[in-house]
Design an enzyme around this catalytic site. Structure first.
Site, PDB file in Angstrom:
ATOM      1  N   ASN A  46       0.195  -1.517  -0.230  1.00  0.00           N
ATOM      2  CA  ASN A  46       0.187   0.301   0.097  1.00  0.00           C
ATOM      3  C   ASN A  46       0.764   1.325   0.205  1.00  0.00           C
ATOM      4  OD1 ASN A  46      -2.026   1.966   1.007  1.00  0.00           O
ATOM      5  ND2 ASN A  46      -2.337   1.318   2.693  1.00  0.00           N
ATOM      6  N   TRP A  47       0.843   1.995  -1.036  1.00  0.00           N
ATOM      7  CA  TRP A  47       1.919   2.825  -1.324  1.00  0.00           C
ATOM      8  C   TRP A  47       1.540   4.318  -0.880  1.00  0.00           C
ATOM      9  CZ3 TRP A  47       3.831   2.868  -7.129  1.00  0.00           C
ATOM     10  CH2 TRP A  47       3.984   2.285  -7.341  1.00  0.00           C
ATOM     11  N   LYS A  48       0.348   3.829  -0.150  1.00  0.00           N
ATOM     12  CA  LYS A  48      -0.745   5.357   0.461  1.00  0.00           C
ATOM     13  C   LYS A  48      -0.513   7.064  -0.508  1.00  0.00           C
ATOM     14  CE  LYS A  48      -0.774   3.069   4.917  1.00  0.00           C
ATOM     15  NZ  LYS A  48       0.133   3.198   6.515  1.00  0.00           N
ATOM     16  N   HIS A 142      -9.207   0.372   5.456  1.00  0.00           N
ATOM     17  CA  HIS A 142      -8.048   0.548   5.968  1.00  0.00           C
ATOM     18  C   HIS A 142      -8.201   1.525   7.070  1.00  0.00           C
ATOM     19  CE1 HIS A 142      -3.426   2.153   6.432  1.00  0.00           C
ATOM     20  NE2 HIS A 142      -3.911   0.804   5.902  1.00  0.00           N
ATOM     21  N   GLU A 144      -6.695   4.039   8.201  1.00  0.00           N
ATOM     22  CA  GLU A 144      -6.637   5.509   7.556  1.00  0.00           C
ATOM     23  C   GLU A 144      -8.567   5.984   7.164  1.00  0.00           C
ATOM     24  OE1 GLU A 144      -3.209   5.344   5.667  1.00  0.00           O
ATOM     25  OE2 GLU A 144      -2.175   4.925   7.686  1.00  0.00           O
ATOM     26  N   GLU A 214      -4.828  -5.491  10.657  1.00  0.00           N
ATOM     27  CA  GLU A 214      -3.788  -4.852  10.802  1.00  0.00           C
ATOM     28  C   GLU A 214      -4.082  -3.563  12.437  1.00  0.00           C
ATOM     29  OE1 GLU A 214      -2.593  -2.540   7.200  1.00  0.00           O
ATOM     30  OE2 GLU A 214      -4.891  -1.991   7.461  1.00  0.00           O
ATOM     31  N   GLY A 220       2.897   1.633  10.859  1.00  0.00           N
ATOM     32  CA  GLY A 220       3.264   3.396  11.487  1.00  0.00           C
ATOM     33  C   GLY A 220       4.276   3.463  12.179  1.00  0.00           C
ATOM     34  N   SER A 260       3.413  -2.438  10.265  1.00  0.00           N
ATOM     35  CA  SER A 260       5.575  -1.985  10.347  1.00  0.00           C
ATOM     36  C   SER A 260       5.772  -3.825  10.239  1.00  0.00           C
ATOM     37  CB  SER A 260       5.832  -2.024  11.612  1.00  0.00           C
ATOM     38  OG  SER A 260       4.613  -0.876  11.964  1.00  0.00           O
ATOM     39  N   GLY A 281       3.010  -1.255   4.633  1.00  0.00           N
ATOM     40  CA  GLY A 281       3.070   0.322   4.033  1.00  0.00           C
ATOM     41  C   GLY A 281       4.338   0.456   3.634  1.00  0.00           C
ATOM     42  N   GLY A 282       4.825   1.322   4.676  1.00  0.00           N
ATOM     43  CA  GLY A 282       5.869   2.273   4.682  1.00  0.00           C
ATOM     44  C   GLY A 282       7.033   1.360   3.825  1.00  0.00           C
TER      45      GLY A 282
END
Length: 299
Positions: A46-48, A142, A144, A214, A220, A260, A281-282
């Site tokens: 997920n590049w967000k 998600h 967010e 999640e 994150g 993470s 994610g990151g």
């Protein structure tokens, strides 16, 4: 506050369908790290709201294609042992990234969608739009989207149903906040989210649904949910799916872990019996790191 009122109402109504105990016996999978009757692994990035330009997005996608191992495959592959790889770029980059990624067998997904077909919804994107440019998966629920954009369970459920109706596959994200974790109600939170977000989804449609657990407190933040702890939650989610559907659905549904995930933690996670992949994610913004995650060491 809305959640706790809802939770109190549910606890006060034992006959409610959301928490009604199933009369079917649930056979827990072995605590062994070895998987029985393996489900196809699925790794998703997920590049967000990253990267900042189309050029950077294409560079990231291109770099990733060169790192795929022999055990990766596209969404249409019949080999249950190969790893399915999906990336979720921002909407403006989907089409161009798909041109690069699809040649290597990487599937492209969308980070969100609106549940209406068309109309005066400024800034919204319809399922027909993303499907027309090659999207196969859509993230729904998600954390967010839940917290920053106020997506509630009713909206998430409508998105899940719309994605399925239009022939794509939802990855339904659920998980507890740090406050809910500290209160010891993570199971109740996950049960409520799963029950509400899958309302109206049939047993047959569940073959197209992926669940992503999640824990919000681990997204994150650098905080890590241990592999054993994550696996125990996944086992509980299969019990919920047994209650909602049956044991066949529970055992067949792929459940990812997200929070993470790193090259250092992926092997332990993927060795667990009930973890079928990761939503990253990151680390997915670094081709080398995500490539290592995709090519996890198999038990």
């Amino acid at each position: 506050m809305k959640f706790f009122l809802a939770l109190a109402a549910i606890v006060a109504t034992p006959s409610d369908a959301l928490i009604q105990s199933s009369s079917r016996a649930f056979v827990a999978r072995s605590n062994s790290s070895l998987k029985a009757d393996p489900r196809q692994p699925i790794m998703a990035g997920n590049w967000k709201m990253n990267p900042p330009t189309e050029e950077a997005a294409l560079s990231l996608a291109s770099g990733l294609t060169s790192l795929l191992g022999d055990e990766t495959c596209p969404v249409s592959e019949d080999d249950e042992m190969c790893t399915e790889v999906v990336v979720f770029p921002p909407h403006p980059f989907i089409s161009k990234v798909n041109e690069v990624a699809s040649e290597a067998g990487i599937t492209v997904g969308a980070q969100s969608v609106f549940f209406e077909e068309k109309g005066a919804y400024t800034g919204a994107v319809a399922t027909s739009m993303i499907k027309s440019i090659g999207v196969e998966y859509v993230l729904c629920g998600h954390s967010e989207r839940r917290t920053v954009f106020n997506d509630d369970d009713e909206a998430i459920n409508r998105k899940v149903q719309k994605v399925l109706a239009d022939g794509m596959r939802p990855i339904l994200c659920i998980g507890e906040t740090r406050e809910e974790y500290d209160m010891g109600i993570k199971d109740e939170v996950c049960r409520i989210q799963l029950s509400k977000d899958l309302m109206g989804v049939t047993k047959e449609q569940m073959a197209e649904v992926v669940i992503a657990y999640e824990p919000v407190w681990a997204i994150g933040t650098g905080l890590v949910c241990g592999a054993d702890d994550a696996n125990n939650v996944h086992k509980y989610l299969r019990k919920v799916l047994t209650d909602l559907y049956d044991e066949d659905v529970a055992e067949a549904t792929r459940i990812q872990y997200g929070g993470s995930v790193t090259p250092d933690s992926v092997d332990a996670l993927m060795a667990m019996s009930d973890i079928d992949g990761c939503l990253v994610g990151g680390a997915s913004l670094d081709a080398e790191k995500f490539g290592r995650i995709i090519n996890f060491v198999r038990s």
